[in-house]
Structures are given as structure tokens and as C-alpha cells.
Scaffold this active site. Structure first.
Site, PDB file in Angstrom:
ATOM      1  N   SER A  10       1.005  -1.355   0.118  1.00 54.16           N
ATOM      2  CA  SER A  10       0.109   0.015   0.220  1.00 54.16           C
ATOM      3  C   SER A  10       0.776   1.368  -0.044  1.00 54.16           C
ATOM      4  O   SER A  10       1.831   1.543   0.932  1.00 54.16           O
ATOM      5  CB  SER A  10      -0.911   0.091   1.256  1.00 54.16           C
ATOM      6  OG  SER A  10      -1.560   1.346   1.414  1.00 54.16           O
ATOM      7  N   GLY A 144      -9.549   3.291   6.768  1.00 56.65           N
ATOM      8  CA  GLY A 144      -8.858   4.564   6.603  1.00 56.65           C
ATOM      9  C   GLY A 144      -8.667   5.307   8.293  1.00 56.65           C
ATOM     10  O   GLY A 144      -8.357   6.297   8.324  1.00 56.65           O
ATOM     11  N   GLY A 146      -5.891   5.103  11.224  1.00 62.77           N
ATOM     12  CA  GLY A 146      -4.302   4.456  11.456  1.00 62.77           C
ATOM     13  C   GLY A 146      -4.239   3.872  12.768  1.00 62.77           C
ATOM     14  O   GLY A 146      -4.985   3.874  13.555  1.00 62.77           O
ATOM     15  N   GLY A 147      -2.971   3.113  13.000  1.00 63.24           N
ATOM     16  CA  GLY A 147      -2.667   2.738  14.295  1.00 63.24           C
ATOM     17  C   GLY A 147      -3.491   1.418  14.607  1.00 63.24           C
ATOM     18  O   GLY A 147      -3.470   1.495  16.091  1.00 63.24           O
ATOM     19  N   ASP A 175      -6.554  -6.498   4.011  1.00 65.28           N
ATOM     20  CA  ASP A 175      -6.068  -4.956   3.970  1.00 65.28           C
ATOM     21  C   ASP A 175      -6.020  -4.803   5.304  1.00 65.28           C
ATOM     22  O   ASP A 175      -7.111  -4.488   5.924  1.00 65.28           O
ATOM     23  CB  ASP A 175      -6.653  -4.324   3.122  1.00 65.28           C
ATOM     24  CG  ASP A 175      -6.220  -2.989   2.700  1.00 65.28           C
ATOM     25  OD1 ASP A 175      -5.330  -2.733   3.541  1.00 65.28           O
ATOM     26  OD2 ASP A 175      -6.848  -1.917   2.436  1.00 65.28           O
ATOM     27  N   GLY A 176      -4.862  -4.202   6.085  1.00 64.71           N
ATOM     28  CA  GLY A 176      -5.128  -3.749   7.288  1.00 64.71           C
ATOM     29  C   GLY A 176      -4.190  -4.490   8.299  1.00 64.71           C
ATOM     30  O   GLY A 176      -4.411  -5.747   8.415  1.00 64.71           O
ATOM     31  N   GLY A 197       1.236  -2.041   4.261  1.00 60.69           N
ATOM     32  CA  GLY A 197       1.534  -0.618   4.168  1.00 60.69           C
ATOM     33  C   GLY A 197       2.727  -0.509   5.267  1.00 60.69           C
ATOM     34  O   GLY A 197       3.825  -0.559   5.123  1.00 60.69           O
TER      35      GLY A 197
HETATM   36  C1  DX5 Z   1      -6.268   1.108   5.609  1.00 59.65           C
HETATM   37  C2  DX5 Z   1      -6.034   1.074   4.076  1.00 59.65           C
HETATM   38  C3  DX5 Z   1      -4.954   0.271   3.991  1.00 59.65           C
HETATM   39  C4  DX5 Z   1      -3.725   0.707   4.576  1.00 59.65           C
HETATM   40  C5  DX5 Z   1      -2.950  -0.479   5.054  1.00 59.65           C
HETATM   41  O1  DX5 Z   1      -7.638   1.671   5.746  1.00 59.65           O
HETATM   42  O2  DX5 Z   1      -7.076   0.664   3.327  1.00 59.65           O
HETATM   43  O3  DX5 Z   1      -4.514   0.109   2.386  1.00 59.65           O
HETATM   44  O4  DX5 Z   1      -2.671   1.588   3.811  1.00 59.65           O
HETATM   45  O5  DX5 Z   1      -1.808  -0.171   5.886  1.00 59.65           O
HETATM   46  P1  DX5 Z   1      -1.437  -0.902   7.111  1.00 59.65           P
HETATM   47  O6  DX5 Z   1      -0.933  -2.245   6.440  1.00 59.65           O
HETATM   48  O7  DX5 Z   1      -0.172  -0.031   7.676  1.00 59.65           O
HETATM   49  O8  DX5 Z   1      -2.660  -1.339   8.028  1.00 59.65           O
HETATM   50 ZN    ZN Z   2      -6.410  -0.056   1.225  1.00 61.89          ZN
END
Ligand code: DX5
Ligand code: ZN
Length: 220
Positions: A10, A144, A146-147, A175-176, A197
Site C-alpha cells: 500500500s 481509513g 491508522g494505528g 487489507d489492514g 503498508g
Molecule cells: C487502511 C488502508 C490500507 C492501509 C494498509 O484503511 O486501506 O490500505 O494503507 O496499511 P497497514 O498495512 O499499515 O494497515
Molecule cells: Zn487499502
């Protein structure tokens, strides 16, 4: 590439001051595709990346690009994302009343079509649309934000979706909070595509890609 598994970093987690270099490193370390998050400040709280940024990324790499639309009314931006270079467009089933028509519009415009499910959304929302899907993404955090930590309750959902998809060629992504531990759990549950990500882009990208691949090889 690691067997039938695909790694899709990501770029939301990339350092904007070093963006082009990190994209080049992702390709060099064997990324199968790039995952590009779009957030509208409504469907999710944050705002991130639009079609102009996607066009810039498209010019930087030949890797396929998957666009993850975390926006209300995804129908309004499907065409512009494909025109800007998206190879796959994934939108949230929670974000529109016109799921099937969005999927068909994406395919008609020449891209692959997918839906994402937020943690609270049941796998049953997929049952009647499988023929129109190329991909499903199970969100293993709330989109959407973080952390967050990985929501382990999504593992049974991944298993149920794998069973629901049967023999169809639909990719099942997660994803996540995907890291060297959680990727193995997701693969064992039936996922075959992994967005990562924060874990992947912190420190050495090549070493982190290797550790994700090593975890996948343990999952078989
Ligand atoms: C979260 C996003 C992801 C995010 C993943 O809402 O859709 O694509 O960038 O990041 P990590 O792996 O850090 O959770
Ligand atoms: Zn995503």
C-alpha cells in the site's frame, strides 16, 4: 511472487519525500501490484490521494495498480480512476446502493472489479454477485483509520468467503495490519492476496518483503 500468493504494498504508507524511490524499491523487491488508497473524508475520516496522484504513480511504474476506493458514491469516480491508470478498482459494498452496476461499469471500462468489506459487513453481501467479481478484499482493520490492530475476528470471515467463492477464480485479498505474523493467519484462512503498508514500508523494504514471503511459505 510467492506461489499462488500475491503481495500488494500500500503506497499510502510510503514516505512522500521519498515516494519514487520507495516505489522503485517495491518493484525491485518483487511486489506483484501496488495498492492505492483513495479516502474522501466522508466514508472515512481521512482524505487521501485522487486521480491526479494516481496518474503520477502510473507514470512511475509498470506494476499493475489496484485502487481501493474508501469513498461514498464510488460510482462518481470509477471512470476517472480507470482513465488515470487503475488496473483494478475495488469499492466498498457499504458505500453505494448500486453495487452490481458499479462492478459492471468497472469491467465495461476495461478494468478488473472488486468489492471490499468493512469488518462489520457480512460475507453474505457477496453471495449473489460472485460472477461479477474479480476480487474481494476483507478489511482486517476499520478502513481509513491508522494505528489499529489486526481484527482476528476476520479470520472466520475469510474462511467463509473462501468457501462461498468455491471454484471461481476470484482473488481473496486482505487489507489492514498485515505483517509477518498476521499474513500467515490470513493465508491459512484462505486469502491469496495481501496488502501491506506500515509493516512493509518501515525500515528495509527488501527485508520486510522477504519476511512476508517466508511467512507465506510456512503457510504453504
Ligand atoms: C487502511 C488502508 C490500507 C492501509 C494498509 O484503511 O486501506 O490500505 O494503507 O496499511 P497497514 O498495512 O499499515 O494497515
Ligand atoms: Zn487499502
Amino acid at each position: 511472487m510467492c506461489g499462488e500468493f500475491k503481495l500488494t504494498p500500500s503506497v499510502f504508507a510510503a514516505d512522500l519525500a521519498d515516494f519514487a524511490e520507495q516505489v522503485a524499491q517495491l518493484k525491485a523487491s518483487g511486489a506483484d501490484m501496488l495498492h492505492f488508497d483513495v479516502m474522501d473524508g466522508r466514508f472515512v475520516e481521512r482524505i487521501a490521494f485522487g486521480a491526479d496522484h494516481l496518474r503520477m504513480l502510473r507514470a512511475m511504474t509498470e506494476l499493475p495498480i489496484e485502487v481501493h476506493l474508501m469513498v461514498e458514491r464510488p460510482e462518481d469516480c470509477i471512470a476517472s480512476m480507470i482513465e488515470a491508470g487503475a488496473d483494478i478498482v475495488v469499492f466498498h459494498v457499504e458505500a453505494t446502493t448500486r453495487v452490481l452496476s458499479c462492478l459492471r461499469r468497472i469491467r465495461a471500462l476495461g478494468a478488473k472489479a472488486g468489492v471490499a468489506l468493512s469488518p462489520a459487513t457480512s460475507e453474505e453481501s457477496l453471495r449473489y454477485i460472485v460472477d461479477d467479481l474479480d476480487k474481494v478484499i476483507v478489511m482486517t482493520v476499520n478502513p481509513g483509520e491508522g494505528g489499529q490492530s489486526f481484527v482476528t475476528g476476520m479470520l472466520p470471515k475469510i474462511r467463509k468467503i473462501r468457501a462461498l467463492l468455491g471454484d471461481s477464480p476470484v482473488d481473496l485479498g486482505v487489507d489492514g495490519s498485515v505483517d509477518a505474523q498476521t499474513i500467515k493467519l490470513c493465508a491459512e484462512a484462505g486469502a491469496n492476496v495481501f496488502v501491506s503498508g506500515g509493516y512493509l514500508l518501515k525500515g528495509s523494504i527488501a527485508a520486510n518483503m522477504d519476511s512476508l514471503r517466508a511467512a507465506l511459505s510456512e503457510a504453504g
